[in-house]
Design a protein around this motif. Structure first.
Motif, PDB file in Angstrom:
ATOM      1  N   ALA A 196       0.830  -1.203   0.000  1.00  0.00           N
ATOM      2  CA  ALA A 196       0.000   0.000   0.000  1.00  0.00           C
ATOM      3  C   ALA A 196       0.865   1.253   0.000  1.00  0.00           C
ATOM      4  N   THR A 197       1.926   1.247   0.797  1.00  0.00           N
ATOM      5  CA  THR A 197       2.827   2.388   0.871  1.00  0.00           C
ATOM      6  C   THR A 197       3.569   2.605  -0.445  1.00  0.00           C
ATOM      7  N   GLU A 198       3.992   1.502  -1.076  1.00  0.00           N
ATOM      8  CA  GLU A 198       4.790   1.590  -2.300  1.00  0.00           C
ATOM      9  C   GLU A 198       3.944   1.726  -3.571  1.00  0.00           C
ATOM     10  N   GLY A 199       2.642   1.479  -3.459  1.00  0.00           N
ATOM     11  CA  GLY A 199       1.773   1.604  -4.626  1.00  0.00           C
ATOM     12  C   GLY A 199       1.726   0.368  -5.503  1.00  0.00           C
ATOM     13  N   HIS A 200       1.972  -0.803  -4.918  1.00  0.00           N
ATOM     14  CA  HIS A 200       1.948  -2.046  -5.678  1.00  0.00           C
ATOM     15  C   HIS A 200       0.665  -2.821  -5.391  1.00  0.00           C
ATOM     16  N   ASP A 201       0.124  -3.453  -6.433  1.00  0.00           N
ATOM     17  CA  ASP A 201      -0.898  -4.460  -6.214  1.00  0.00           C
ATOM     18  C   ASP A 201      -0.209  -5.712  -5.685  1.00  0.00           C
ATOM     19  N   LEU A 202      -0.992  -6.606  -5.094  1.00  0.00           N
ATOM     20  CA  LEU A 202      -0.423  -7.773  -4.429  1.00  0.00           C
ATOM     21  C   LEU A 202      -1.325  -8.973  -4.662  1.00  0.00           C
ATOM     22  N   THR A 203      -0.723 -10.096  -5.043  1.00  0.00           N
ATOM     23  CA  THR A 203      -1.473 -11.333  -5.188  1.00  0.00           C
ATOM     24  C   THR A 203      -0.844 -12.411  -4.327  1.00  0.00           C
ATOM     25  N   PHE A 204      -1.671 -13.062  -3.523  1.00  0.00           N
ATOM     26  CA  PHE A 204      -1.234 -14.186  -2.708  1.00  0.00           C
ATOM     27  C   PHE A 204      -1.521 -15.492  -3.446  1.00  0.00           C
ATOM     28  N   ILE A 205      -0.627 -16.469  -3.267  1.00  0.00           N
ATOM     29  CA  ILE A 205      -0.722 -17.741  -3.980  1.00  0.00           C
ATOM     30  C   ILE A 205      -0.620 -18.888  -2.991  1.00  0.00           C
ATOM     31  N   GLU A 206      -1.495 -19.870  -3.114  1.00  0.00           N
ATOM     32  CA  GLU A 206      -1.390 -21.065  -2.295  1.00  0.00           C
ATOM     33  C   GLU A 206      -0.243 -21.946  -2.788  1.00  0.00           C
ATOM     34  N   LEU A 207       0.433 -22.592  -1.851  1.00  0.00           N
ATOM     35  CA  LEU A 207       1.558 -23.462  -2.166  1.00  0.00           C
ATOM     36  C   LEU A 207       1.048 -24.711  -2.881  1.00  0.00           C
ATOM     37  N   MET A 208       1.587 -24.980  -4.062  1.00  0.00           N
ATOM     38  CA  MET A 208       1.116 -26.097  -4.888  1.00  0.00           C
ATOM     39  C   MET A 208       2.039 -27.304  -4.779  1.00  0.00           C
ATOM     40  N   PRO A 209       1.489 -28.520  -4.920  1.00  0.00           N
ATOM     41  CA  PRO A 209       2.298 -29.740  -4.828  1.00  0.00           C
ATOM     42  C   PRO A 209       3.030 -30.038  -6.125  1.00  0.00           C
ATOM     43  N   MET A 210       4.100 -29.299  -6.364  1.00  0.00           N
ATOM     44  CA  MET A 210       4.879 -29.486  -7.589  1.00  0.00           C
ATOM     45  C   MET A 210       6.334 -29.760  -7.241  1.00  0.00           C
ATOM     46  N   GLY A 211       6.956 -30.673  -7.987  1.00  0.00           N
ATOM     47  CA  GLY A 211       8.349 -31.030  -7.771  1.00  0.00           C
ATOM     48  C   GLY A 211       8.484 -32.345  -7.039  1.00  0.00           C
ATOM     49  N   GLU A 212       9.619 -32.998  -7.230  1.00  0.00           N
ATOM     50  CA  GLU A 212       9.835 -34.329  -6.666  1.00  0.00           C
ATOM     51  C   GLU A 212      10.251 -34.292  -5.207  1.00  0.00           C
ATOM     52  N   GLU A 213      10.795 -33.175  -4.739  1.00  0.00           N
ATOM     53  CA  GLU A 213      11.311 -33.104  -3.379  1.00  0.00           C
ATOM     54  C   GLU A 213      10.412 -32.270  -2.472  1.00  0.00           C
ATOM     55  N   GLY A 214      10.430 -32.605  -1.177  1.00  0.00           N
ATOM     56  CA  GLY A 214       9.816 -31.750  -0.169  1.00  0.00           C
ATOM     57  C   GLY A 214       8.324 -31.838  -0.028  1.00  0.00           C
ATOM     58  N   ALA A 215       7.704 -32.990  -0.395  1.00  0.00           N
ATOM     59  CA  ALA A 215       6.251 -33.103  -0.333  1.00  0.00           C
ATOM     60  C   ALA A 215       5.730 -32.897   1.085  1.00  0.00           C
ATOM     61  N   GLU A 216       6.370 -33.514   2.083  1.00  0.00           N
ATOM     62  CA  GLU A 216       5.901 -33.370   3.459  1.00  0.00           C
ATOM     63  C   GLU A 216       6.019 -31.935   3.942  1.00  0.00           C
ATOM     64  N   LYS A 217       7.088 -31.266   3.559  1.00  0.00           N
ATOM     65  CA  LYS A 217       7.271 -29.872   3.962  1.00  0.00           C
ATOM     66  C   LYS A 217       6.201 -28.990   3.332  1.00  0.00           C
ATOM     67  N   ARG A 218       5.824 -29.300   2.087  1.00  0.00           N
ATOM     68  CA  ARG A 218       4.797 -28.496   1.432  1.00  0.00           C
ATOM     69  C   ARG A 218       3.461 -28.602   2.166  1.00  0.00           C
ATOM     70  N   ILE A 219       3.125 -29.813   2.596  1.00  0.00           N
ATOM     71  CA  ILE A 219       1.880 -29.979   3.338  1.00  0.00           C
ATOM     72  C   ILE A 219       1.916 -29.158   4.619  1.00  0.00           C
ATOM     73  N   ALA A 220       3.042 -29.195   5.320  1.00  0.00           N
ATOM     74  CA  ALA A 220       3.174 -28.454   6.577  1.00  0.00           C
ATOM     75  C   ALA A 220       3.103 -26.946   6.349  1.00  0.00           C
ATOM     76  N   GLN A 221       3.565 -26.477   5.193  1.00  0.00           N
ATOM     77  CA  GLN A 221       3.595 -25.039   4.924  1.00  0.00           C
ATOM     78  C   GLN A 221       2.368 -24.533   4.163  1.00  0.00           C
ATOM     79  N   TYR A 222       1.463 -25.441   3.813  1.00  0.00           N
ATOM     80  CA  TYR A 222       0.277 -25.031   3.061  1.00  0.00           C
ATOM     81  C   TYR A 222      -0.666 -24.216   3.932  1.00  0.00           C
ATOM     82  N   LEU A 223      -0.991 -23.017   3.473  1.00  0.00           N
ATOM     83  CA  LEU A 223      -1.913 -22.130   4.171  1.00  0.00           C
ATOM     84  C   LEU A 223      -3.092 -21.819   3.245  1.00  0.00           C
ATOM     85  N   PRO A 224      -4.285 -22.323   3.557  1.00  0.00           N
ATOM     86  CA  PRO A 224      -5.446 -21.969   2.728  1.00  0.00           C
ATOM     87  C   PRO A 224      -5.665 -20.460   2.753  1.00  0.00           C
TER      88      PRO A 224
END
Length: 348
Positions: A196-224
Motif C-alpha cells: 500500500a505504501t509503495e503503490g503495488h498491487d499484491l497477489t497471494f498464492i497457495e503453495l502447490m504440490p509441484m516437484g519431486e522433493e519436499g512433499a511433506e514440507k509443502r503440506i506443513a507449509q500449506y496455508l489456505p
C-alpha cells in the motif's frame, strides 16, 4: 540481434479460427518459459542441486519467436514471459523486441513477464521501451535473513532495487507472494501494508504440490488463503471485484487503502472452469494444464516442417485435449494430484 525468419518480420494479425478447447474455453493467454535456469533456488520451486537442461536442448530465440507468433496468429492476445528467471537468458531483450511487433500491429494486447526481480535494475528501461507496461515480481518476504533462507542464495536488496527501477521506468509492479504457513505467515499482513505504501498491487498464492522433493514440507507449509482472507477482513473492508487480468486470481479492493489484492487458490477453490491459458516450456513442450503431467512436444514439428500449417495443427490438437482441471489436493494429508516437474521447468 535476433534474426527473424522472413515470414515473421511483420506484425501478425489473427487470421485463423480461435483456439477453443473441448470445454468451450477460449485460449487467449500463453505463458512462455524461455529458460529453466535461475539465479535463486527457492525451496518450493526447485531442488538446491538442480540439474539444468543442456543449452543445446533449449529452443533458440528464433524458434520461440516462431512458436509465439503462431499462437498470436491463432488469437492469443496475452503473452507472459517466464522461466526459471527469464532475464538471465542471454540476449533475452532481443526476444522482447521481436515480440513487441505484435503489440504495435494490434494482435497482442499485453506483453509482460514474471521475474524474481534480481535483474530488473539492468533491464527495466529496455522492457518499457519494448511495450511492457507491467511486471510481476515474486517476493515472499521482506526480511533479508528469511529471504536468503528461502531463495538459498538470493539477496533482498537487489530485488528491492529492481522494483524501484521498474517503477522509475514507468512499469506497474504487482507483487506475487506464496503464503507459507509457519515461515512467512506473520509477514503477510505487513506485506499488504508495504505494498500500500509503495503503490503495488499484491497477489497471494497457495503453495502447490509441484516437484519431486519436499512433499511433506509443502503440506506443513500449506496455508489456505481463506484463512488469510479472514484475517484481512478483520482489518479492512474487502470489496469483491469482477475484473480479471486473464489469469487465475480473484480480486478484491481494500476500501481503506484502495489497493487491489488477488488470491490464487488452486487447492482451496480452484479456478479451472475459466482457465484460458496454456504454458510453453523452453524445450517446446506445451502443457495445457499446470497440474497435469500430460504435454505435447512441439519441437519436432517446429523443426521438421518448413511451413506453419503442421505446427498450427499440432497446437490445435493439443488444445483440444486440454483437461477440465487439475487434481491438486492436500485435504487428506498427502499431496494428491502432485506433479513431478518443478515450477522452473513449466514456468511460473
Amino acid at each position: 540481434m535476433l534474426e527473424k525468419p522472413a515470414a515473421f518480420r511483420n506484425p501478425v494479425m489473427p487470421v485463423c479460427a480461435p483456439l477453443i478447447d473441448g470445454f468451450c474455453r477460449s485460449i487467449r493467454y500463453l505463458r512462455v518459459s524461455v529458460t529453466d535456469r535461475c539465479d535463486f533456488r527457492c525451496t518450493y520451486c526447485m531442488a538446491e542441486r538442480v540439474q539444468f537442461l543442456p543449452r543445446k536442448e533449449l529452443l533458440s530465440l528464433e524458434e520461440l519467436d516462431r512458436l509465439c507468433s503462431a499462437f498470436v496468429g491463432m488469437g492469443v492476445s496475452k503473452l507472459r514471459i517466464t522461466g526459471g528467471e527469464p532475464l538471465v537468458r542471454r540476449d533475452i531483450m532481443d526476444f522482447f523486441r521481436a515480440m513487441s511487433r505484435h503489440l504495435h500491429g494490434g494482435a497482442l494486447r499485453e506483453l509482460t513477464l514474471t521475474t524474481n526481480g534480481s535483474q530488473l535494475s539492468r533491464h527495466a528501461e529496455a522492457l518499457a521501451s519494448c511495450g511492457v507496461r507491467r511486471v510481476n515480481v515474486s517476493l515472499d518476504t521482506l526480511d533479508p535473513g528469511r529471504f536468503a533462507a528461502l531463495t538459498r542464495r538470493g539477496q533482498l536488496a537487489p530485488v528491492l532495487d529492481g522494483i524501484a527501477a521498474a517503477r522509475a521506468a514507468g512499469l506497474r509492479v504487482k507483487i506475487n507472494t506464496v503464503a507459507l504457513k509457519g515461515f512467512t505467515e506473520d509477514e503477510l499482513l505487513p506485506l499488504v501494508d508495504w505494498c500500500a505504501t509503495e503503490g503495488h498491487d499484491l497477489t497471494f498464492i497457495e503453495l502447490m504440490p509441484m516437484g519431486e522433493e519436499g512433499a511433506e514440507k509443502r503440506i506443513a507449509q500449506y496455508l489456505p488463503l481463506s484463512e488469510l482472507r479472514a484475517r484481512l477482513e478483520r482489518r479492512f473492508t474487502l470489496q469483491p471485484l469482477a475484473e480479471t487480468t486473464g489469469g487465475p486470481a480473484r480480486y478484491v479492493r481494500l476500501a481503506e487503502t484502495g489497493q487491489k489484492i488477488g488470491f490464487i487458490t488452486p487447492l482451496s477453490h480452484n479456478f479451472c472452469e475459466s482457465c484460458n491459458r496454456v504454458r510453453l516450456t523452453c524445450t517446446g513442450e506445451l502443457y495445457t494444464c499446470l497440474g497435469q503431467e500430460g504435454s505435447t512436444d512441439l519441437r519436432p514439428v517446429l523443426r521438421g516442417a518448413p511451413g506453419d500449417a503442421a505446427l498450427e495443427q499440432a497446437i490445435r490438437d493439443a488444445i483440444a485435449r486440454k483437461p477440465r482441471g487439475h487434481d491438486f489436493d492436500y485435504s487428506r494429508g498427502v499431496p494428491r494430484g502432485a506433479v513431478s516437474r518443478g515450477m522452473n521447468h513449466t514456468g511460473g
